[in-house]
Design an enzyme around this catalytic site. Structure first.
Site, PDB file in Angstrom:
ATOM      1  N   ASN A  35       0.868  -1.221   0.095  1.00  0.00           N
ATOM      2  CA  ASN A  35      -0.069   0.073   0.122  1.00  0.00           C
ATOM      3  C   ASN A  35       0.772   1.124   0.013  1.00  0.00           C
ATOM      4  O   ASN A  35       0.667   2.190   1.018  1.00  0.00           O
ATOM      5  CB  ASN A  35      -0.800  -0.157   1.109  1.00  0.00           C
ATOM      6  CG  ASN A  35      -1.982   1.021   1.315  1.00  0.00           C
ATOM      7  OD1 ASN A  35      -2.257   1.419   0.064  1.00  0.00           O
ATOM      8  ND2 ASN A  35      -2.339   1.323   2.218  1.00  0.00           N
ATOM      9  N   ASP A  58       8.071  -8.846   2.974  1.00  0.00           N
ATOM     10  CA  ASP A  58       6.949  -9.041   3.830  1.00  0.00           C
ATOM     11  C   ASP A  58       7.149  -9.152   5.395  1.00  0.00           C
ATOM     12  O   ASP A  58       8.076 -10.345   5.516  1.00  0.00           O
ATOM     13  CB  ASP A  58       5.953 -10.064   3.216  1.00  0.00           C
ATOM     14  CG  ASP A  58       4.712 -10.294   3.874  1.00  0.00           C
ATOM     15  OD1 ASP A  58       4.492 -10.199   5.054  1.00  0.00           O
ATOM     16  OD2 ASP A  58       3.641 -10.211   3.085  1.00  0.00           O
ATOM     17  N   SER A 124      -4.723   2.174  17.763  1.00  0.00           N
ATOM     18  CA  SER A 124      -5.621   3.131  17.078  1.00  0.00           C
ATOM     19  C   SER A 124      -6.674   3.630  18.434  1.00  0.00           C
ATOM     20  O   SER A 124      -7.154   2.743  19.164  1.00  0.00           O
ATOM     21  CB  SER A 124      -6.345   2.528  16.164  1.00  0.00           C
ATOM     22  OG  SER A 124      -7.495   3.382  15.630  1.00  0.00           O
ATOM     23  N   TYR A 149     -10.794  -4.491  11.420  1.00  0.00           N
ATOM     24  CA  TYR A 149      -9.513  -3.716  11.368  1.00  0.00           C
ATOM     25  C   TYR A 149      -9.455  -3.380  13.011  1.00  0.00           C
ATOM     26  O   TYR A 149      -8.287  -3.588  13.569  1.00  0.00           O
ATOM     27  CB  TYR A 149      -9.771  -2.596  10.550  1.00  0.00           C
ATOM     28  CG  TYR A 149      -8.836  -1.364  11.118  1.00  0.00           C
ATOM     29  CD1 TYR A 149      -7.472  -1.584  10.781  1.00  0.00           C
ATOM     30  CD2 TYR A 149      -9.208  -0.432  12.028  1.00  0.00           C
ATOM     31  CE1 TYR A 149      -6.720  -0.550  11.230  1.00  0.00           C
ATOM     32  CE2 TYR A 149      -8.488   0.607  12.092  1.00  0.00           C
ATOM     33  CZ  TYR A 149      -7.183   0.627  12.033  1.00  0.00           C
ATOM     34  OH  TYR A 149      -6.343   1.639  12.548  1.00  0.00           O
ATOM     35  N   LYS A 153      -6.422  -4.466  16.030  1.00  0.00           N
ATOM     36  CA  LYS A 153      -5.564  -3.514  16.819  1.00  0.00           C
ATOM     37  C   LYS A 153      -5.880  -3.830  18.265  1.00  0.00           C
ATOM     38  O   LYS A 153      -4.773  -4.014  19.183  1.00  0.00           O
ATOM     39  CB  LYS A 153      -6.319  -2.275  16.935  1.00  0.00           C
ATOM     40  CG  LYS A 153      -5.612  -1.400  15.352  1.00  0.00           C
ATOM     41  CD  LYS A 153      -4.270  -1.465  15.148  1.00  0.00           C
ATOM     42  CE  LYS A 153      -3.944  -1.095  13.663  1.00  0.00           C
ATOM     43  NZ  LYS A 153      -2.450  -1.102  13.420  1.00  0.00           N
ATOM     44  N   PHE A 177      -5.088   9.039  17.357  1.00  0.00           N
ATOM     45  CA  PHE A 177      -6.403   9.526  16.969  1.00  0.00           C
ATOM     46  C   PHE A 177      -6.677   9.965  15.250  1.00  0.00           C
ATOM     47  O   PHE A 177      -6.467   8.606  14.486  1.00  0.00           O
ATOM     48  CB  PHE A 177      -6.757  10.734  18.026  1.00  0.00           C
ATOM     49  CG  PHE A 177      -7.286  10.363  19.088  1.00  0.00           C
ATOM     50  CD1 PHE A 177      -6.124   9.580  20.069  1.00  0.00           C
ATOM     51  CD2 PHE A 177      -8.545  10.496  19.614  1.00  0.00           C
ATOM     52  CE1 PHE A 177      -6.817   9.150  21.121  1.00  0.00           C
ATOM     53  CE2 PHE A 177      -8.962   9.708  20.806  1.00  0.00           C
ATOM     54  CZ  PHE A 177      -7.932   9.066  21.536  1.00  0.00           C
ATOM     55  N   SER A 293     -22.710   4.505   8.622  1.00  0.00           N
ATOM     56  CA  SER A 293     -23.106   3.442   9.643  1.00  0.00           C
ATOM     57  C   SER A 293     -21.601   2.870  10.556  1.00  0.00           C
ATOM     58  O   SER A 293     -20.642   2.900   9.697  1.00  0.00           O
ATOM     59  CB  SER A 293     -23.551   2.203   8.859  1.00  0.00           C
ATOM     60  OG  SER A 293     -23.044   0.919   9.475  1.00  0.00           O
TER      61      SER A 293
HETATM   62  C1  UD1 Z   1     -11.768   6.155  10.762  1.00  0.00           C
HETATM   63  C2  UD1 Z   1     -11.899   4.622  11.215  1.00  0.00           C
HETATM   64  C3  UD1 Z   1     -11.025   4.326  12.192  1.00  0.00           C
HETATM   65  C4  UD1 Z   1      -9.646   4.273  11.830  1.00  0.00           C
HETATM   66  C5  UD1 Z   1      -9.360   5.843  11.062  1.00  0.00           C
HETATM   67  C6  UD1 Z   1      -8.075   5.669  10.621  1.00  0.00           C
HETATM   68  C7  UD1 Z   1     -14.447   4.178  10.888  1.00  0.00           C
HETATM   69  C8  UD1 Z   1     -15.819   3.948  11.369  1.00  0.00           C
HETATM   70  N1  UD1 Z   1     -13.351   4.608  11.593  1.00  0.00           N
HETATM   71  O1  UD1 Z   1     -11.936   6.865  11.840  1.00  0.00           O
HETATM   72  O2  UD1 Z   1     -11.165   2.926  12.582  1.00  0.00           O
HETATM   73  O3  UD1 Z   1      -8.627   4.334  12.947  1.00  0.00           O
HETATM   74  O4  UD1 Z   1     -10.333   6.168  10.297  1.00  0.00           O
HETATM   75  O5  UD1 Z   1      -7.638   7.251  10.174  1.00  0.00           O
HETATM   76  O6  UD1 Z   1     -14.273   4.102   9.678  1.00  0.00           O
HETATM   77  N2  UD1 Z   1     -16.726  12.232   7.501  1.00  0.00           N
HETATM   78  C9  UD1 Z   1     -17.601  12.796   6.415  1.00  0.00           C
HETATM   79  N3  UD1 Z   1     -17.562  12.570   4.970  1.00  0.00           N
HETATM   80  C10 UD1 Z   1     -16.865  11.771   4.575  1.00  0.00           C
HETATM   81  C11 UD1 Z   1     -15.801  11.193   5.327  1.00  0.00           C
HETATM   82  C12 UD1 Z   1     -15.586  11.332   6.546  1.00  0.00           C
HETATM   83  O7  UD1 Z   1     -18.491  13.629   6.929  1.00  0.00           O
HETATM   84  O8  UD1 Z   1     -16.615  11.667   3.296  1.00  0.00           O
HETATM   85  C13 UD1 Z   1     -16.582  12.287   8.786  1.00  0.00           C
HETATM   86  C14 UD1 Z   1     -17.085  11.341   9.678  1.00  0.00           C
HETATM   87  O9  UD1 Z   1     -18.221  10.822   9.692  1.00  0.00           O
HETATM   88  C15 UD1 Z   1     -16.176  11.390  10.816  1.00  0.00           C
HETATM   89  C16 UD1 Z   1     -15.214  12.442  10.220  1.00  0.00           C
HETATM   90  O10 UD1 Z   1     -15.269  13.010   9.127  1.00  0.00           O
HETATM   91  O11 UD1 Z   1     -17.052  12.364  11.622  1.00  0.00           O
HETATM   92  C17 UD1 Z   1     -13.771  11.780  10.242  1.00  0.00           C
HETATM   93  O12 UD1 Z   1     -14.046  10.631   9.455  1.00  0.00           O
HETATM   94  P1  UD1 Z   1     -12.689   9.599   8.958  1.00  0.00           P
HETATM   95  O13 UD1 Z   1     -11.737  10.473   8.604  1.00  0.00           O
HETATM   96  O14 UD1 Z   1     -13.174   8.558   8.149  1.00  0.00           O
HETATM   97  O15 UD1 Z   1     -12.182   8.978  10.469  1.00  0.00           O
HETATM   98  P2  UD1 Z   1     -12.824   8.199  11.597  1.00  0.00           P
HETATM   99  O16 UD1 Z   1     -14.362   7.717  11.228  1.00  0.00           O
HETATM  100  O17 UD1 Z   1     -12.864   8.905  12.939  1.00  0.00           O
END
Ligand code: UD1
Length: 334
Positions: A35, A58, A124, A149, A153, A177, A293
């Site tokens: 990746n 790997d 994480s 995932y 962790k 975070f 979700s």
């Molecule tokens: C996600 C993962 C988490 C992982 C982390 C890695 C999920 C549920 N959680 O965290 O396990 O460790 O990424 O970086 O997938 N959002 C939007 N629109 C978008 C994308 C995101 O509104 O197109 C919002 C989400 O609802 C959230 C925030 O942006 O409130 C951050 O989202 P994201 O960057 O995906 O991170 P997490 O969901 O916090």
């Protein structure tokens, strides 16, 4: 220190490698490019002015890892190499358990046989699930994982604790975070494959016109503006936390210790969009959509333990991170 960096060509691994060099350490990189891309190694060299030792393997190749640990007189390992896409882990759980857990077991086995006992591990904030209170402290109850995932962790943390008890391993678990941003040179950053799932890559691609518009996943959370709140940490600050963790391990802190790596402050999705527009003077078309979700409303760290015990705290702002993310996006298109 001679430091083995697994996944050293990845987003966080590559930037940590440059910080290791700045701090006077000697990183040795392993990566299988599952990746990541080869040009990243050239860019690490451009930033550091050093040609680093690199092995394309790997991490599940335990014999080879053992040989690398011995040949390079490795003092400590930073283990980044793992898969990290939540959605993909739901569709393909065995791939995640195999890579993330076999990978860790192989690293630990090689370390044990080579007599290397210090490891920094990428955990994480996902291990906390939907927290009962914020800011989240390290002793908050861990919630049952909601996807494979997250399960890898939690299991990895347990494996490290057991290995520490039985084999005298010293481990620092860093619970990240939301890492964002890029190296300020614009030479290193995140390379999302396909449509990004994470917020900031989606924002930068929308600003660049690659995506038509961003969907804000919900504006009915119990937060000041209704959109989700997260603790966005600049990847350069995050990289520096790994150097602090190595120093902590080196100063005879035996056993396993765990630290949140965040800023201690939450920002909402709408704040991220507005800040991005303001600092970069670009538009980001967006609409409000339904909740995604599995998402939670609010998640941010208590960053006090890391400050007190590692002597580390975030120095860069959300503005810095969003500026650097945009520079990186623009360089990617060149
Ligand atoms: C996600 C993962 C988490 C992982 C982390 C890695 C999920 C549920 N959680 O965290 O396990 O460790 O990424 O970086 O997938 N959002 C939007 N629109 C978008 C994308 C995101 O509104 O197109 C919002 C989400 O609802 C959230 C925030 O942006 O409130 C951050 O989202 P994201 O960057 O995906 O991170 P997490 O969901 O916090």
């Amino acid at each position: 220190m001679n430091v083995l960096v697994t996944g050293g060509a990845g987003f966080i691994g590559s930037i940590t490698t440059t910080e290791l060099v700045s701090a006077g350490h000697k990183p040795v990189i392993v990566d299988n490019f599952s990746n990541s891309q080869k040009f990243v190694l050239d860019n690490i060299e451009k930033i550091t002015g050093k040609k680093l030792d690199f092995y394309e393997i790997d991490v599940r190749d335990t014999d080879k890892l053992h040989e690398i640990l011995k040949t390079n007189n490795i003092d400590a390992v930073i283990h980044f190499a793992a898969y990290k896409a939540v959605g993909e882990s739901v569709d393909n759980p065995l791939k995640y358990y195999q890579n993330n857990l076999d990978g860790l077991l192989s690293v630990l086995d090689a370390m044990k046989n080579a007599g290397v006992s210090n490891i920094v591990f990428s955990s994480s904030a996902t291990v906390y699930g939907d927290p009962d209170t914020v800011p989240i402290t390290e002793n908050a109850t861990l919630k049952p994982p909601t996807n494979p995932y997250g399960a890898t962790k939690q299991m990895a943390e347990q494996i490290l604790r057991d290995a520490s008890n039985a084999h005298g391993l010293n481990a620092v678990l860093l619970r990240y975070f939301n890492p964002i941003g890029a190296h300020p040179s614009g030479l290193l950053g995140e390379l999302p494959i396909g449509t990004p799932n994470n917020l900031v890559p989606y924002v930068t691609q929308t600003a660049a016109g690659i995506r038509n518009k961003l969907t804000v996943f919900g504006d009915d959370y119990d937060t000041p503006d209704g959109s989700g709140v997260r603790d966005y940490i600049h990847v350069v600050d995050l990289a520096k936390a790994h150097i602090a963790a190595l120093d902590f391990l080196d100063s005879e802190n035996a056993g396993v210790d765990v630290f949140n790596i965040g800023t201690g402050t939450g920002s909402s999705v709408l704040e991220v969009i507005q800040t991005f527009k303001k600092v970069n003077d670009v538009t980001v078309p967006y609409e409000i959509g339904p909740r995604r979700s599995g998402d939670i409303g609010t998640c941010y760290a208590s960053a006090e333990k890391a400050q007190k015990e590692l002597g580390w705290k975030a120095e860069l702002s959300l503005e810095d991170a969003l500026k650097d993310a945009w520079t990186w996006q623009q360089n990617l298109e060149k």
